[in-house]
Design an enzyme around this catalytic site. Structure first.
Site, short mmCIF file in Angstrom:
data_model
loop_
_atom_site.label_atom_id
_atom_site.label_comp_id
_atom_site.label_asym_id
_atom_site.label_seq_id
_atom_site.Cartn_x
_atom_site.Cartn_y
_atom_site.Cartn_z
N SER A 29 0.98 -1.20 -0.09
CA SER A 29 -0.25 -0.24 -0.05
C SER A 29 0.83 1.26 -0.12
O SER A 29 2.19 1.03 0.23
CB SER A 29 -0.92 0.01 1.43
OG SER A 29 -1.45 1.16 1.47
N TYR A 55 -1.46 -0.58 10.73
CA TYR A 55 -1.70 -1.10 9.03
C TYR A 55 -0.56 -0.33 8.47
O TYR A 55 0.17 -1.20 7.63
CB TYR A 55 -2.97 -0.06 8.50
CG TYR A 55 -3.37 -0.52 7.02
CD1 TYR A 55 -3.56 -1.61 6.91
CD2 TYR A 55 -2.77 0.55 6.15
CE1 TYR A 55 -4.15 -1.82 5.45
CE2 TYR A 55 -3.39 0.11 4.81
CZ TYR A 55 -3.72 -0.85 4.32
OH TYR A 55 -3.73 -1.16 3.07
#
Lengths: 965, 276
Positions: B157, B170
Site C-alpha cells: 500500500s 496498518y
C-alpha cells in the site's frame, strides 16, 4: 515399477509427457466414473500409494464446442507431469451443455502410449480393468553392441538446421504441421525413419545422417501397464552403397531388434563426443486410433524435428511434424514434412535398384516455384550492342566531357575516342584480323583503357594481362591465347611468337584515324578473354562477348542511377574482372574514370586522398581493401563525395560497416554487395547493405540482376528445396561463351539450361536460396578460395609445387581466415632433398604474389586420415624461418622498423629478412605503414617497401629521404 | 491473441472480492490457471465483513469463463496449515506454482492513535497483513526455488511508504511487508525467483469486485465516504481514484516474464500520491 532412461535426456518433462482426451459416452456420470477410477487405480497401483493418481472433476462454464472449451482441453493436454510424481493425471471436464471430456496425461518414464490408451478404454467402459496389470519395464533396455556403437560414432551429428530460421525467444514452444500420406506402405515406422534420414541427408549434406527413434520396444508385453518406451539411434548409409529397399530393410531390422537401444547416458556421451546433435527423431507409438479422441504424443517436441506418423480421423495415414520453434519455423517445418512424405511414398513403393539419390523431394509444382524463386525481380529491358558502339554513342552525346583522368592529366571522350581510333588503325595496319586476340599488358595508365578500346574498335578481342605477374605466367597466357601481338610498355617476357607493340608506336602511327572495319562482328561475339585460376592446375581463358557487358550495364544503370555526373576509379588489376566493370561501367554511362596508379592503390591513405581530390562518386572495392580505406577515412574530418560503393571479389562481413554508416548514412551513400563470377560477366546478384545487414551479419548477396537468373542444384542437377544448400548455377545474359580452346572443360562447366533456353554456368560455389529469392553464398565447393579479392585455387599451387622435381608430396592450406589481412597460404612439402628456400624461389617464378605460399614447411610425410585423405588438422604449425641467421638490425631506425615488422608479422625479424618471405603481403604492408605513422616514424611511399623489402634496405632509403628534407 | 500468463499457475490470497477478484480475473484473461484462496468468513476483531465463500466461488466462475482451470479453497493466512494445504492441492493438480499474489489483508481495526491500540488489535493486524504474506512465501518458496522460477507479488500500500494518521498498525504492517519483499528478493534472486511489492493508492470501491476498502477506512476515521473520497481525489496528483484493474494490470506485469529482471522493487499505482 521402474523407469526407463529416455532420449533425449536433457529435455524438460513436457517433451516426454503424452496425453489423451476422450469424450465420455452418454450416460456415464461423474460419480460412476469416480468410483470406477478409484477401483481401477487401486488395483493397478495400490502398492505405491504416494503415487496414486486422483480424478479432478471440474466444470467448464461453456458449451463443449466453444472456443473456451477448446482452449481448456488444449491447456489440459499440454500440462506437464513430473516423472517422479503421480503416475497419471486425470481431469474430467464437464461442459455446460452436458457432455464431458476425460483428459489423461502421463510421463513416458511411467506409462507408455498404449498404457494410456488402456486407461482411457477402461474409464470409458470399453475395457475392464481386471484384464491389465502393472508390469516392470527394467529388462527392456539392452546395451548396444560394439558394432552399433561404432556406427553411431561414425555417423554425422553435424546438423545445423541452417535451412530454417529459429526464434531464440521460443523456449520449449512447439509448432505442429500435418501432411496427408496418399500411398501407404507395409512397414510405416521403418520406411518413415528411412525417409526422414534421406531428407535430412539432403538438407544437411550428410552421407550418414542420424535419426532418433523413441517408441515401444518390440517385445512389449500384452495387457501390461507401464513404461515400455526406449530410445534408438539410426545411422543411415546414403552413400549409394545401399539401395532404397536395403535401407528400409536395415532400418526395419534395427527397429525390430532388442539390442542397439540407446539410453539417455549413451546419448549424452555421443553428443558430447561429437559436439553435435540429433536434429530429427521419430515417435513410433501412434497406435491405431479407436473411437473419437485426441492423442498428443509429446507436449513439446523432444527433437528439434519430431516426426509422428499417425492416422487421420477417417483412417487415412498422415504425418505430423512437431517442431521446436527455437530451431525451426513453421514454413520450413511444413516443407520438411512435405518432403518426408514424398520420400516416404517413393520408398514405400520402391522398384528394385532404386538408390537413395534417385528419390525426388519436390513435385513439379514445387520445382517450378523454386526455379521461379531464382529469377530476378525485374525484367531486363535492353538491346544487345557492341561495347565500342555504346561508347561511340556517349562520345556523340558529350564529346567534351572528361572520360579519363590520371595523375592530373585528362582525356575527353572525343580525345579518348580519337586516340583509340589511331591505335586501332595501327593495329589494323599490323594485320590484326576480326576476332583475333590481342594482348594488353599495361599498368594502370590511360593507355591501358585506350588500348582495350582500340582492340575492340579493330574488331579484335583483348586479353588483359597484369605486368606485375611473373614472367612465366604471362608467357603461359600469351601462348595459351595464341597471341600474335601484345601491347606492352616494357619488355614482354612472352618470347615465342608474340611481338610487342608499345603504345607510343601505336600513337605515332601515321595511318588514317577513325578507319574502322566496315563490317564488324555481332554483339554476341567475343570482346575480351580474362584468365582465371583453374582447378586443373593451369589458368583458363574466359571468353566474354560484347553483349554481356552491355547487358550488365543495362541491368544496373537505372537502379544505381549511373550517369555522366559520376566519377569512378580504375582501382583493380586488369587481370581481375572487377576492372571490366570499373572501366566499362564508367565509360558506357558517360562518367569520368580516374585511373589509380598501382602504388596509390596499395596505400589506403593515398587512395583516400585521391578519392577526395577527384570527388569520386562510384567506388568499387573488395571488402578487405574497403576495411583499410574505412580506417584511413575515419582519421579525416572531411567527408568523401562517394555515393555508391560496390563490394565484390570476396564474401562480405557486413558487421564492421556500422562505423561507416555512422559517417555516411544510407541516404548519402548506398552500399551494394554483389556476388559475381568471371564466367558470368563480373556480377550476378546485388544486395543493398544497410545498418540492418550490418547488425544482423547477413550473408545474403541478394536477388539475381535483371537478365541473370540462379538455380541452386544438387549433384544430379536437380533444384534443391528453398533454404537447402546446393551448387549455384547462373543463367541468363551474363553467361560467357566458353573457356578458350578447352572444349571439354567448357562442356563440364557451361551446361544447357534445364528450365529454359540458353546455357547455365556451373559455378562450383555453394549457396542457398532464401524464401524471398535472395541468395546466400556459402563458399566454394572445392578447394578454391578467395584471398584479398583474388580467386586462388589451392590445387593449382599444389600442382606447381609438385612440378618441382625435388618435391614428392605437397599440401596447401589457407590459414587464419578470420582476419582478411591475416589470411595466408601455407604450404607443406615432402622434399626429396634440397632446400625449401629453393623450392619457394622456383614456385615464385610461376605463381603471382597473391598465390605464393607465405610459408613452405618441409615434412617427412603428410598426415593422412583413416580414409587416406590429407588430415588438415594433423598438419603442424607452419615454420616461418628467417632466411638467414638473425643478426640484430643496426641503427636506431632499423631497430624501430624491425620492431614494427615483428609486431605486425608476429615473427622475429633480422635486418636482411625479406618482408614477403616472412609472410608479409600487401595488407600487412599497409599495417606496417600505419604502425610506423603511429610511432612517429618517417612516412614512406608504399612502393619503397616493394623495392626494398628488408629492414636494412628500407632503413637505408628512409634515412636518405629524411636527411634530405 | 497473446496470453501473457498462459501455462502459468497462480495462487492468489484474499481472492473473494476487491483487488483479489480484479487480479484473478485479469490473470485468467491472460491464460493463468488459478488457485484462489480466501478466509471466506468474518474474523473476530475485524469490524467489517470479510470475503465470503459465495464471493470466492463467484470470482472462480468469472475466471473459468476464460477457459482456465480454477480451484478455490478456504484459507486463513494466519494458519500455517491452511496455507500449506492449499499449496499442496495446487501442486497435486497443476504440478507447479509460478505466481503467488499475497493480496489478503485487513484495513481495520484502525482509526486510533498509537497508544490507544490494544494488544489484540496490534497482533491481528501484523498477523494478517505481514505474517500472512510470510507464511504463504514459506509455503511456495521452496518449490519455486526448486523450479528455479517464480514471481511473488506482495500487495502492499502507499501506507508501506508513507504514514497515515490513526493507522499505525496498518502502516507498520505494510512497511514491514515492503521490508519483507526486499529481503526475500535477495534470498531468492540467485534462483530466479522474483519478489516485488505493489503499492496501490486509494482504490475506488468498484461494485463489480465488491470492494469496500475506501468505505471501511472512512468508517474508521468516522468521516462520510464521499468526503473521504474527495479528500483522496485531491491528494492524488492525477485527481482521480485508482481502479481495481489498474492495480491488476501491474500485478499481471510483475507476474509475467516481461518483468523478468525486476525483483525487490516497489511499484506504486497511486496516481502520483507518493511522488510529492
Amino acid at each position: 515399477m521402474s523407469r526407463t532412461d529416455l532420449i533425449p535426456p536433457d529435455r524438460s518433462p513436457s517433451a516426454h509427457c503424452h496425453a489423451r482426451r476422450v469424450r465420455l459416452p452418454d450416460g456415464v456420470g461423474a460419480t460412476w466414473l469416480a468410483g470406477l477410477f478409484e477401483r481401477a487405480v487401486r488395483t493397478w497401483w495400490g502398492d505405491t500409494p504416494d503415487r496414486l493418481p486422483r480424478l479432478w472433476d471440474e466444470r467448464v462454464p461453456a458449451a463443449c464446442d466453444s472456443a473456451v472449451a477448446g482452449r481448456r482441453v488444449e491447456a489440459e493436454l499440454h500440462r506437464p507431469l513430473d516423472a517422479e510424481g503421480a503416475l497419471l493425471r486425470a481431469v474430467l471436464l464437464q461442459y455446460a451443455d452436458g457432455p464431458a471430456d476425460l483428459v489423461l496425461v502421463a510421463h513416458r518414464a511411467n506409462l507408455d502410449a498404449l498404457s494410456l490408451r488402456t486407461v482411457a478404454d477402461v474409464l470409458t467402459g470399453r475395457a475392464r480393468y481386471e484384464g491389465f496389470t502393472d508390469k516392470t519395464a527394467s529388462h527392456i533396455v539392452a546395451a548396444a553392441d560394439a558394432e552399433t556403437l561404432k556406427r553411431w560414432r561414425e555417423a554425422d551429428f553435424s546438423g545445423r538446421i541452417a535451412w530454417a530460421s529459429g526464434d531464440d525467444a521460443a523456449g520449449d514452444r512447439t509448432g505442429l504441421v500435418t501432411v496427408a500420406i496418399r500411398e501407404a506402405g507395409p512397414d510405416v515406422p521403418a520406411t518413415m525413419a528411412a525417409a526422414v534420414g534421406l531428407v535430412l541427408g539432403r538438407y544437411e549434406n550428410q552421407e550418414n545422417p542420424v535419426v532418433g527413434v523413441l517408441g515401444p520396444v518390440p517385445e512389449r508385453p500384452e495387457g501390461a501397464l507401464g513404461a515400455f518406451d526406449a530410445g534408438l539411434l539410426l545411422a543411415l548409409d546414403l552413400s549409394g552403397a545401399r539401395t532404397a529397399g536395403e535401407l528400409v530393410a536395415e532400418t526395419a531390422q534395427a527397429l525390430a531388434s532388442d539390442g542397439g537401444r540407446c539410453d539417455g547416458r549413451q546419448y549424452a556421451e555421443l553428443l558430447a563426443e561429437t559436439g553435435g546433435r540429433v536434429v530429427a527423431g521419430l515417435l513410433t507409438d501412434g497406435p491405431a486410433e479407436s473411437g473419437s479422441g485426441t492423442h498428443v504424443p509429446c507436449q513439446t517436441a523432444p527433437f528439434p524435428l519430431t516426426i509422428v506418423p499417425g492416422r487421420t480421423p477417417d483412417g487415412g495415414l498422415q504425418l505430423v511434424v512437431r517442431h521446436r520453434l527455437e530451431d525451426v519455423d513453421a514454413d520450413s517445418a511444413r516443407r520438411f514434412a512435405r518432403h518426408v512424405v514424398r520420400a516416404y511414398e517413393q520408398l514405400a513403393n520402391a522398384p528394385a535398384g532404386l538408390v537413395p539419390a534417385d528419390v525426388e523431394l519436390m513435385d513439379e509444382a514445387e520445382t517450378r516455384q523454386v526455379v521461379a524463386l531464382g529469377r530476378p525481380l525485374r525484367r531486363l529491358d535492353w538491346r544487345p550492342e557492341r561495347i565500342d558502339d555504346v561508347f561511340a554513342s556517349r562520345v556523340a552525346e558529350r564529346p567534351d566531357a572528361v572520360a579519363l583522368t590520371c595523375e592530373g592529366r585528362s582525356l575527353t571522350y572525343a580525345e579518348l575516342d580519337a586516340r583509340a581510333d589511331r591505335f586501332a588503325a595501327a593495329l589494323l595496319d599490323r594485320g590484326v584480323r576480326a576476332g583475333e586476340r590481342v594482348g594488353v599488358c599495361l599498368g594502370r595508365t590511360p593507355d591501358l583503357v585506350v588500348a582495350m578500346l582500340a582492340v575492340l574498335k579493330a574488331d579484335a578481342v583483348y586479353v588483359p594481362m597484369d605486368p606485375a605477374y611473373p614472367a612465366d605466367r604471362l608467357a603461359f597466357t600469351a601462348q595459351d591465347a595464341a597471341l600474335r601481338i601484345v601491347i606492352a610498355d616494357q619488355d614482354f617476357p612472352g618470347g615465342g611468337s608474340a611481338s610487342v607493340v608499345r603504345p607510343e608506336e601505336l600513337e605515332t602511327h601515321g595511318g588514317e584515324a577513325g578507319r574502322a572495319r566496315p563490317e564488324r562482328r555481332e554483339p554476341g561475339e567475343a570482346a575480351y578473354v580474362i584468365y582465371t585460376s583453374g582447378s586443373t592446375g593451369r589458368p583458363k581463358g574466359v571468353v566474354v562477348p560484347h553483349r554481356n557487358v552491355v547487358a550488365l550495364l543495362s541491368a544496373t544503370r537505372d537502379d544505381f542511377g549511373l550517369g555522366p555526373g559520376d566519377t569512378w576509379t580504375l582501382f583493380h588489376s586488369s587481370a581481375f574482372d572487377f576492372s571490366v566493370w570499373e572501366i566499362w561501367g564508367a565509360l558506357l554511362t558517360g562518367a569520368r574514370l580516374v585511373v589509380v596508379p598501382y602504388w596509390v592503390s596499395r596505400s589506403p591513405e593515398e587512395f583516400r586522398e585521391l578519392l577526395a581530390r577527384e570527388r569520386v562518386t562510384v567506388l568499387n572495392q573488395t571488402p578487405s581493401a574497403f576495411a583499410q580505406l574505412m580506417e584511413a577515412d575515419r582519421r579525416q574530418d572531411e567527408r568523401l563525395a562517394v555515393r555508391l560503393v560496390i563490394f565484390g571479389g570476396e564474401p562480405l562481413d557486413a558487421r564492421p560497416l556500422r562505423a561507416w554508416f555512422d559517417r555516411y548514412p544510407e541516404d548519402r551513400c548506398r552500399l551494394v554487395n554483389m556476388y559475381g563470377i568471371t564466367e558470368t560477366t563480373v556480377h550476378v546478384t546485388a544486395q543493398n547493405v544497410t545498418r540492418r545487414e550490418a547488425m544482423t551479419g547477413s550473408r545474403s548477396v541478394g536477388h539475381a540482376l535483371p537478365g541473370w537468373h540462379l538455380y541452386v542444384l544438387d549433384e544430379r542437377g536437380r533444384p534443391v528445396p528453398c533454404g537447402v544448400p546446393g551448387e549455384i548455377h547462373v543463367g541468363g545474359d551474363g553467361v560467357a561463351l566458353e573457356y578458350l580452346d578447352r572444349p571439354e572443360l567448357t562442356a563440364q562447366r557451361f551446361l544447357p539450361d534445364p528450365f529454359t533456353m540458353g546455357r547455365v554456368y556451373r559455378s562450383g560455389d555453394r549457396g542457398r536460396l532464401l524464401p524471398d529469392g535472395r541468395l546466400e553464398h556459402l563458399g566454394r565447393l572445392d578447394t578454391q578460395v578467395k584471398l584479398r579479392g583474388f580467386r586462388v585455387e589451392l590445387d593449382e599451387i599444389r600442382n606447381v609445387l609438385l612440378d618441382d622435381p625435388s618435391v614428392t608430396a605437397a599440401a596447401v592450406v589457407l590459414n587464419g581466415d578470420r582476419d582478411a589481412a591475416g589470411a595466408r597460404i601455407d604450404a607443406y612439402v615432402v622434399p626429396a632433398g634440397g632446400d625449401p628456400a629453393a623450392i619457394r624461389q622456383r614456385a615464385a617464378k610461376v605463381l603471382p604474389e597473391h598465390m605464393l605460399p607465405a610459408t613452405i614447411t618441409p615434412l617427412d610425410t603428410l598426415p593422412l586420415t583413416a580414409n587416406g585423405k590429407l588430415d588438415v588438422r594433423g598438419l603442424p604449425e607452419p615454420v616461418v624461418a628467417p632466411a638467414a641467421p638473425i643478426r640484430a638490425p643496426s641503427g636506431e631506425l632499423a631497430g624501430a622498423l624491425a620492431a614494427v615488422w615483428e609486431s605486425v608479422l608476429g615473427v622475429p625479424v633480422g635486418p636482411d629478412d625479406n618482408f614477403f618471405e616472412l609472410g608479409g603481403n600487401s595488407l600487412y604492408a599497409m599495417r606496417v605503414a600505419a604502425a610506423m605513422r603511429d610511432r612517429g616514424l618517417p612516412a614512406f611511399p608504399m612502393r619503397e617497401l616493394y623495392l626494398h623489402p628488408t629492414v636494412s634496405g628500407l632503413a637505408y632509403v628512409l634515412d636518405e629521404v629524411t636527411s634530405h628534407e | 491473441m497473446t496470453m501473457r500468463l498462459s501455462g502459468k499457475t497462480a495462487v492468489i490470497t484474499g481472492a473473494a472480492r476487491g483487488l483479489g477478484r480484479a487480479s484473478a480475473r485479469m490473470f485468467a484473461r491472460e491464460g493463468a490457471d488459478l488457485v484462489l484462496l480466501d478466509v471466506a468468513r468474518g474474523l473476530p476483531g475485524v469490524p467489517y465483513a470479510l470475503g465470503s465463500a459465495s464471493q470466492l466461488e463467484y470470482t472462480a466462475e468469472l475466471c473459468r469463463e476464460f477457459g482456465v482451470s480454477v480451484m478455490t479453497r478456504q484459507a486463513d493466512v494466519r494458519e500455517t496449515h491452511d496455507v500449506e494445504a492449499a499449496v499442496s492441492m495446487a501442486i497435486g493438480r497443476f504440478g507447479r506454482i509460478d505466481v503467488l499474489v499475497n493480496n489478503a489483508g485487513i484495513a481495520a481495526p484502525s482509526g486510533k492513535v498509537a497508544h490507544e491500540i490494544d494488544e489484540h488489535e496490534w497482533q491481528l493486524m501484523i498477523d494478517v497483513d505481514l505474517s500472512g504474506a510470510w507464511r504463504a512465501i514459506r509455503a511456495v518458496g521452496k518449490l519455486m526455488v526448486e523450479q528455479r522460477s517464480g514471481s511473488i507479488v506482495n500487495i502492499a500500500s502507499t501506507a508501506g511508504l508513507v504514514g497515515y494518521r490513526h493507522f499505525a498498525g496498518y502502516v507498520a504492517a505494510k512497511h514491514g511487508l515492503i521490508g519483507l519483499t526486499k529481503a526475500v528478493a535477495l534470498d531468492y534472486a540467485p534462483r530466479k525467483v522474483r519478489v516485488n511489492a505493489l503499492c496501490p493508492g486509494s482504490v475506488r470501491d468498484d461494485p463489480q469486485v465488491e470492494g469496500r476498502m475506501l468505505a471501511e477506512i472512512a468508517r474508521s476515521l468516522d468521516v462520510p465516504v464521499g468526503e473521504h473520497e474527495e479528500a483522496f481525489v485531491q491528494a492524488q496528483p492525477m485527481n482521480t481514484l485508482i481502479e481495481p484493474d489498474d492495480v491488476a494490470s501491474a500485478a499481471v506485469w510483475l507476474a509475467s516474464d516481461e518483468s523478468r529482471q525486476v525483483t525487490g522493487s516497489v511499484l506504486t499505482v497511486d496516481g502520483g500520491f507518493t511522488a510529492r
